[in-house]
Design a protein around this motif. Structure first.
Motif: not given
Length: 186
Positions: A65-73, A84-91
């Motif tokens: 899990v990689v959390k709290d990646i800030e984003l601007y769009s 905001g922020r983006c949270h990504i998980a992968y297996i």
């Protein structure tokens, strides 16, 4: 292109009643054009260039899990920012992705005009594509200026969107693990 864009910004300012020859606005069309090009630089990026072969063999099959990646769009409906922020998980399925590449993938798609729902899906599909993961989950939490600074003017509103693919979508325990990990330390 920058001069053409600056000319359009000058016209817009004049159409709303501004004097583009006054000191504070003299260079604004060029600055606005440069800012818009930066905010939309994701159109010039490609997933292959962003990942740059930073995919490594690994025998781990546990959730990452990689959390709290800030984003601007930019909202495609009003061309106003959402932040905001983006949270990504992968297996992983035999391959892991270099950590900084998650932020770069988020930036590549965020730096385009769109709706948050599509941004969430694009990020999830890109991570799945480059890693071949068993499962991918993406959650975006964002505040939209189109909702805060105009229209209904709701300052405390935010939007959450999620996309879950593969085992994170189909396996309830894996889905719960992802959602629990995202909530940790909040």
């Amino acid at each position: 292109m920058s001069d053409t864009l600056a000319g359009h910004y000058k016209s817009i300012l004049e159409l709303i009643g501004e004097d583009t020859s006054r000191e504070g606005l003299r260079d604004t069309p060029a600055r606005a054009a440069k800012a818009m090009q930066y905010l939309c630089k994701g159109y010039g990026d490609s997933l292959a260039e962003i990942v740059n072969n930073a995919i490594f063999e690994s025998d781990t099959e546990e959730m990452v899990v990689v959390k709290d990646i800030e984003l601007y769009s930019l909202c495609e409906h009003h061309l106003l920012p959402f932040i905001g922020r983006c949270h990504i998980a992968y297996i992983p399925n035999g391959k892991v992705l270099g950590l900084s590449k998650f932020a770069r993938i988020v930036d590549m798609f965020a730096r385009r005009a769109q709706i948050q729902e599509n941004l969430t899906k694009e990020i999830a599909e890109a991570v799945e594509q480059v890693t071949g993961a068993y499962g991918v989950g993406v959650i975006i939490e964002a505040k939209h200026l189109c909702m805060m600074a105009r229209g209904v003017e709701k300052q405390n509103s935010s939007m959450m969107s999620s996309v879950m693919l593969g085992s994170i979508r189909t396996n309830p325990a894996t889905r719960t693990e992802f959602l629990t990990l995202v909530k940790m330390n909040k």
